[in-house]
Scaffold this motif. Sequence first.
Motif, PDB file in Angstrom:
ATOM      1  N   ILE A   1       0.848  -1.194   0.000  1.00 55.99           N
ATOM      2  CA  ILE A   1       0.000   0.000   0.000  1.00 55.99           C
ATOM      3  C   ILE A   1       0.881   1.240   0.000  1.00 55.99           C
ATOM      4  CG2 ILE A   1      -1.760   1.303   1.254  1.00 55.99           C
ATOM      5  CD1 ILE A   1      -2.906  -1.284   0.321  1.00 55.99           C
ATOM      6  N   SER A   2       0.526   2.210  -0.819  1.00 54.53           N
ATOM      7  CA  SER A   2       1.187   3.510  -0.789  1.00 54.53           C
ATOM      8  C   SER A   2       0.109   4.578  -0.947  1.00 54.53           C
ATOM      9  CB  SER A   2       2.231   3.628  -1.910  1.00 54.53           C
ATOM     10  OG  SER A   2       3.001   4.799  -1.771  1.00 54.53           O
TER      11      SER A   2
ATOM     12  N   LYS B   1      -9.914  -3.272  -5.561  1.00 56.93           N
ATOM     13  CA  LYS B   1     -10.760  -2.308  -4.856  1.00 56.93           C
ATOM     14  C   LYS B   1     -11.198  -2.879  -3.522  1.00 56.93           C
ATOM     15  CE  LYS B   1     -15.091   0.288  -5.392  1.00 56.93           C
ATOM     16  NZ  LYS B   1     -16.244   0.558  -6.306  1.00 56.93           N
ATOM     17  N   GLU B   2     -11.499  -4.149  -3.498  1.00 58.54           N
ATOM     18  CA  GLU B   2     -11.892  -4.800  -2.250  1.00 58.54           C
ATOM     19  C   GLU B   2     -10.723  -4.896  -1.277  1.00 58.54           C
ATOM     20  OE1 GLU B   2     -14.272  -6.255   0.588  1.00 58.54           O
ATOM     21  OE2 GLU B   2     -14.916  -5.484  -1.374  1.00 58.54           O
ATOM     22  N   VAL B   3      -9.523  -5.132  -1.802  1.00 59.37           N
ATOM     23  CA  VAL B   3      -8.330  -5.129  -0.941  1.00 59.37           C
ATOM     24  C   VAL B   3      -8.166  -3.751  -0.293  1.00 59.37           C
ATOM     25  CG1 VAL B   3      -5.811  -5.299  -0.901  1.00 59.37           C
ATOM     26  CG2 VAL B   3      -7.151  -6.936  -2.245  1.00 59.37           C
ATOM     27  N   HIS B   4      -8.322  -2.711  -1.088  1.00 58.18           N
ATOM     28  CA  HIS B   4      -8.225  -1.346  -0.558  1.00 58.18           C
ATOM     29  C   HIS B   4      -9.287  -1.106   0.508  1.00 58.18           C
ATOM     30  CE1 HIS B   4      -9.062   3.192  -1.294  1.00 58.18           C
ATOM     31  NE2 HIS B   4      -8.193   3.043  -0.297  1.00 58.18           N
ATOM     32  N   PHE B   5     -10.496  -1.554   0.259  1.00 62.89           N
ATOM     33  CA  PHE B   5     -11.590  -1.359   1.216  1.00 62.89           C
ATOM     34  C   PHE B   5     -11.303  -2.116   2.513  1.00 62.89           C
ATOM     35  CE2 PHE B   5     -16.222  -2.344   2.337  1.00 62.89           C
ATOM     36  CZ  PHE B   5     -16.374  -1.150   3.022  1.00 62.89           C
ATOM     37  N   ASP B   6     -10.793  -3.335   2.383  1.00 64.88           N
ATOM     38  CA  ASP B   6     -10.459  -4.128   3.565  1.00 64.88           C
ATOM     39  C   ASP B   6      -9.360  -3.444   4.380  1.00 64.88           C
ATOM     40  OD1 ASP B   6     -10.489  -6.719   5.142  1.00 64.88           O
ATOM     41  OD2 ASP B   6      -8.411  -6.711   4.448  1.00 64.88           O
TER      42      ASP B   6
ATOM     43  N   SER C   1      -8.621  -0.269   4.451  1.00 59.63           N
ATOM     44  CA  SER C   1      -9.097   0.989   5.026  1.00 59.63           C
ATOM     45  C   SER C   1      -9.982   0.758   6.245  1.00 59.63           C
ATOM     46  CB  SER C   1      -9.859   1.805   3.972  1.00 59.63           C
ATOM     47  OG  SER C   1     -11.050   1.149   3.595  1.00 59.63           O
ATOM     48  N   ARG C   2     -10.562  -0.442   6.384  1.00 61.84           N
ATOM     49  CA  ARG C   2     -11.428  -0.739   7.531  1.00 61.84           C
ATOM     50  C   ARG C   2     -10.658  -1.240   8.747  1.00 61.84           C
ATOM     51  NH1 ARG C   2     -14.116  -3.922   3.767  1.00 61.84           N
ATOM     52  NH2 ARG C   2     -13.859  -5.751   5.108  1.00 61.84           N
TER      53      ARG C   2
END
Length: 536
Positions: free
Chosen positions: A410-411, A480-485, A487-488
């Motif tokens: 992640i960056s 997108k789901e990886v990013h959402f996970d 961020s939660r």
Amino acid sequence: MNVLWIMADQLRWDYLSCYGASHIATPNIDRLASKAVRFDRAYVQSPICGPSRMSSYTGRYVRSHGATWNGFPLRVGEPTLGDHLREIDVKCSLVGKTHMRPDKEGMKRLGIDPAGPIGALVSECGFEAFVRDDGTNSTFDANRNGEDYDNYLREHGMDGENPWEEWANTAIGPDGKPKTGWLLETAPLAARVPKEHSETAWLTTRGIEYIESQGDQPWLCHLSYIKPHWPYLAPAPYNDMYTAQDLPPVNRREGEHQHPIMETWANTRICKSFARDTVRDTVAPVYMGLIKELDDQMGRLFDYLEKTGRMDDTMIVFCSDHGDNMGDHFLGEKDLFYDCSARVPMIIYDPRREADATRGTSTDKLMESIDLVPTFIDFFGGTQKPHLLEGRSVEPLLHGKDTPWRQHCISEYDYATRDARREIGVDQRDARMVMVFDGRWKYVHVETMRPMLFDLETDPNELHDLGDDPEQQSHVERLKEVHFDWSRQHHSRITRSAEIVEEMTDDREPDGIVIAFWNRQEMDEQGLQMPTHIKD
């Protein structure tokens, strides 16, 4: 056991011969790599100096520590590497640059004296400053902290109101007149400062002086170089060691920018300048010269470590805080998530015998800069803090252990202060991008706009944005789901470890608190006792 953590500023991974560069030779950095593990897929947590470094110094993502841009202070109370090491009696010191800005308002609110022992550590991002130099113009930047180098230049006959500006960042033109290094056309000229007194040579000297001054207490020294960051001006002979004919081909293609933010970005002044062949052909050879100078100083440093036996008891890490676009993708400076900017060199030498089997090897396992803090804690025998540190120790990889590893890097990038944000009409609150990279696919979330997507297997040069390609939407949705996970996930619950949370769960309510029991019998059935002072 000690750690020497070397960081170069704005150094591209692909301008080192140990990473496959054929246009430049860096034998001394290669020499370290021959004894170390070279991480081939290492990414910074932001492709800009300040937030990248604050993540490296805290072991936490940018969204967690909050210092999202250059000049944004790291808030008082944010735990740093120095805090963790002092808990286990390890000295944590700085020689060079941090780009740290102190949280003066926070210290004032809490009654912390910036000049006191606590305030000094808070102001220096947890480091004890042996010497601090951020390599900017002290005439305009009160936070440069360059007095030591200015005084050093004066002691060696290079006087002036601002010796850094007048000697390290000034050349003499063919007409005999001074020319400032801030102008790109000056780049091929030699800086007035002799090579033995350049900032790179001086910081090497100060790093050696630091090591020589240490006693029995274990230490970590962050030897943080200013170059090859701009101003692109080098002392002789490094200023004209290379020419445009030595450069690798520029990496770009006409029409590659179809995303609205990229079309706007490429039209900014810095990018239009570096998109000109004349500018790249003039500046990039000097950028290479600055890298060559750094490599020569690494040779001097490693010779000292070998001569004094320090290679036997010192972990050495060589990395950078981000790269340099240098005209690739029609871009200048750093910024954004192309590999020329967000991917960095990461070489880790572990002197312990457990690392013998991996010496001189490389790995394509994904590494993030935030992995360094937990790695250092492991090296010094400390206890890991996964509720606080978001990186992972790479010690198992250094010791050749087969261990489950991360699947994504992640960056983050806050472009609220960049010209492109206003040009495209994005509110500063929405000027955010996040990269998710899984080793092949690079997904870039762009708030309020469509995402970008690159397939680095079929398009290693990242010239084709597939973010709006209907055939690739499965990868967009997956990442997108990886990013959402991500961020939660908890990132601010840092005052209680997982072990304490489990203990609190077992203990239920605090002593003396009785909730929702009908009578004493129900309490007895649960094995609980009424406080002795309570009568029923």
